[in-house]
Design an enzyme around this catalytic site. Structure first.
Site, PDB file in Angstrom:
ATOM      1  N   CYS A 125       3.172 -12.925   5.269  1.00  0.00           N
ATOM      2  CA  CYS A 125       3.227 -12.225   3.760  1.00  0.00           C
ATOM      3  C   CYS A 125       4.269 -11.001   4.261  1.00  0.00           C
ATOM      4  O   CYS A 125       3.663 -10.013   4.905  1.00  0.00           O
ATOM      5  CB  CYS A 125       1.865 -11.674   3.473  1.00  0.00           C
ATOM      6  N   CYS A 178       3.179  -7.542   2.459  1.00  0.00           N
ATOM      7  CA  CYS A 178       2.060  -7.014   3.018  1.00  0.00           C
ATOM      8  C   CYS A 178       2.527  -6.436   4.122  1.00  0.00           C
ATOM      9  O   CYS A 178       2.302  -5.197   4.483  1.00  0.00           O
ATOM     10  CB  CYS A 178       0.938  -7.917   3.434  1.00  0.00           C
ATOM     11  N   ASP A 179       3.432  -6.968   4.992  1.00  0.00           N
ATOM     12  CA  ASP A 179       3.757  -6.280   6.521  1.00  0.00           C
ATOM     13  C   ASP A 179       5.246  -6.122   6.584  1.00  0.00           C
ATOM     14  O   ASP A 179       5.577  -5.482   7.733  1.00  0.00           O
ATOM     15  CB  ASP A 179       3.268  -7.559   7.382  1.00  0.00           C
TER      16      ASP A 179
END
Ligand code: NDP
Length: 313
Positions: A137, A140-141
Site C-alpha cells: 500500500c 499507507c507507507d
C-alpha cells in the site's frame, strides 16, 4: 441501550458495496446491521484521488468518499459496527454469523461485501522484510520513503497509480513489469512513461530481496527463459506490491460456491449466491470490473435482491 443482534439484513464489509447496500436496505426498512472489518472503508481508503466516481468532477479522496458513503448509510439508520466475521452457519434460515469469536448475529438475509486483499509474489523474502521495506500500500507507507529509492511491481492501473504517487515523494521509482507492455489504461501509461523519475523495467521478474534487517535491494531477472536472460540487482529502500487482489471468501467457503478464480459465483444476472437468502456484492464477486462505482452498483442490487427475497419468503 442494549445491542440488538437480530436483523433482517446483515451486511458484511464496509467498502462502497457494503455501504451502498446499507443505504438501500435502510431505506427499505430492513434495519440492516453492517460490520466493517479490519480495514474500515475498504480498499478505497488506501487510494489517493478517485477521479472516476460519478458526481465528483474535481475528484475526491478515497477516505473522504468512504466517509460520505458511511454518513449516508448512517443517516437512514444503518447500524454500523466494527468486527470480523469468524464463523458462519448458513445451514438454516435465519442464519448465524459469529463476530470476533463471540457475538452471534441472527440474520434473515446476508450480503457478503468483503472485497479483496492485496496479492504477494510468494517470495520468502516478502515475509522476511514485511513492514521492513515491503508493503502492498503505497498510500499507507509511501511517506516513509521520501527522497529514497523504491520499486513497484505490476503493470496494471494500481501499479501505475502507486508508482506515480511514490514519484512525488521518492527520489526514484522503478516499475517492475513482467511483460513487455503495461496493462494499465492509456492515460495512466502515458503519465508513468512521461514521469522523469520513474524507470519502467519491462520483461523483468523479481526473484529475491536483500538487506541487513531492512530492504536494501532487489534481485531481478530480465528476459527470463530466453537467450537474453540477465540477472541483476537494484538498490532500493522500499518494495511495493501492486499485482492485483484476491477475494476475501475464506470464512464463507464451507457454504458458498466460488468460481475457478475464487470469486463468489452468482446466480444468473442477480447478486444471489448458491445459498438462498445470501447475496454478494462488490469485488468479492467481481473479477472483471472492480471499480468503486461498479461495487456500489452491485451493493444496490444486493439490497434490492434481499428485500425481494424477504417479501417472497
Ligand atoms: P490488474 O489485475 O489489472 O493488474 C495486475 C498487474 O500485476 C498486471 O500487470 C499483472 O501482469 C501483474 N502481475 C500479476 N501477478 C504477477 C506476478 N506474480 N508477478 C509479476 N507481476 C504480476 O490489477 P490492478 O490492481 O492494477 O487493477 C485491478 C482493477 O482495478 C483493474 O480493472 C483496474 O483497471 C482497476 N483500477 C482502476 C483504477 C482507476 O481507474 N483509478 C486504479 C486502480 C485500479 P500481467 O499484465 O502480465 O498479467
Amino acid at each position: 441501550m442494549e445491542q440488538v443482534n437480530y436483523t433482517k439484513c446483515l451486511i458484511v464489509g464496509g467498502g462502497p458495496a457494503g455501504f451502498t447496500a446499507a443505504i438501500y436496505a435502510s431505506r427499505a426498512n430492513l434495519q440492516p446491521i453492517l460490520y466493517e472489518g479490519i480495514q474500515p472503508g475498504g480498499q478505497l481508503t488506501t487510494t489517493t484521488e478517485v477521479e472516476n466516481f460519478p458526481g465528483y468532477p474535481d475528484g475526491i479522496s478515497g477516505p473522504q468518499l468512504m466517509e460520505d458513503l458511511r454518513a449516508q448509510a448512517k443517516k437512514y439508520g444503518a447500524d454500523i459496527r466494527q468486527g470480523q466475521v469468524t464463523k458462519v452457519d448458513f445451514e438454516h434460515r435465519p442464519f448465524s454469523v459469529t463476530i470476533d469469536g463471540d457475538t452471534v448475529i441472527t440474520a434473515e438475509t446476508v450480503i457478503i461485501a468483503t472485497g479483496a486483499s492485496a496479492r504477494y509474489l510468494g517470495l520468502p523474502d516478502e515475509q522476511k522484510y514485511m513492514g521492513m521495506g515491503v508493503s502492498a500500500c503505497a498510500t499507507c507507507d509511501g511517506f516513509f520513503y521520501r527522497k529514497k529509492v523504491v520499486a513497484v511491481v505490476g503493470g496494471g492501473d494500481t501499479a501505475c497509480e502507486e508508482a506515480l504517487y511514490l514519484s512525488t515523494l521518492a527520489k526514484k521509482v522503478y516499475l517492475i513489469v513482467r511483460k513487455d507492455y503495461l496493462r494499465a489504461s492509456k492515460v495512466m501509461q502515458r503519465r508513468v512513461l512521461e514521469k522523469e523519475n520513474i524507470t519502467v523495467l519491462f520483461n523483468t521478474n523479481t526473484v529475491g530481496l536483500f538487506g541487513d534487517e531492512v530492504v536494501e535491494g532487489a534481485r531481478l531477472v530480465e528476459n527470463v527463459g530466453t537467450e537474453r536472460e540477465q540477472h541483476f540487482e537494484i538498490a532500493i529502500d522500499g518494495f511495493f506490491l501492486a499485482i492485483g487482489h484476491s477475494p476475501n471468501t475464506e470464512v464463507f467457503k464451507p457454504y458458498i460456491a466460488l468460481d475457478d478464480a475464487g470469486f463468489i459465483a452468482l446466480q444468473g444476472n442477480t447478486t444471489a449466491t448458491n445459498v438462498e437468502g445470501v447475496f454478494a456484492a462488490g469485488d468479492v464477486a467481481d473479477p472483471r470490473y472492480r471499480q468503486a462505482v461498479s461495487a456500489a452498483g452491485t451493493g444496490c442490487r444486493a439490497a434490492i435482491d434481499a428485500e425481494r427475497f424477504l417479501l417472497e419468503n
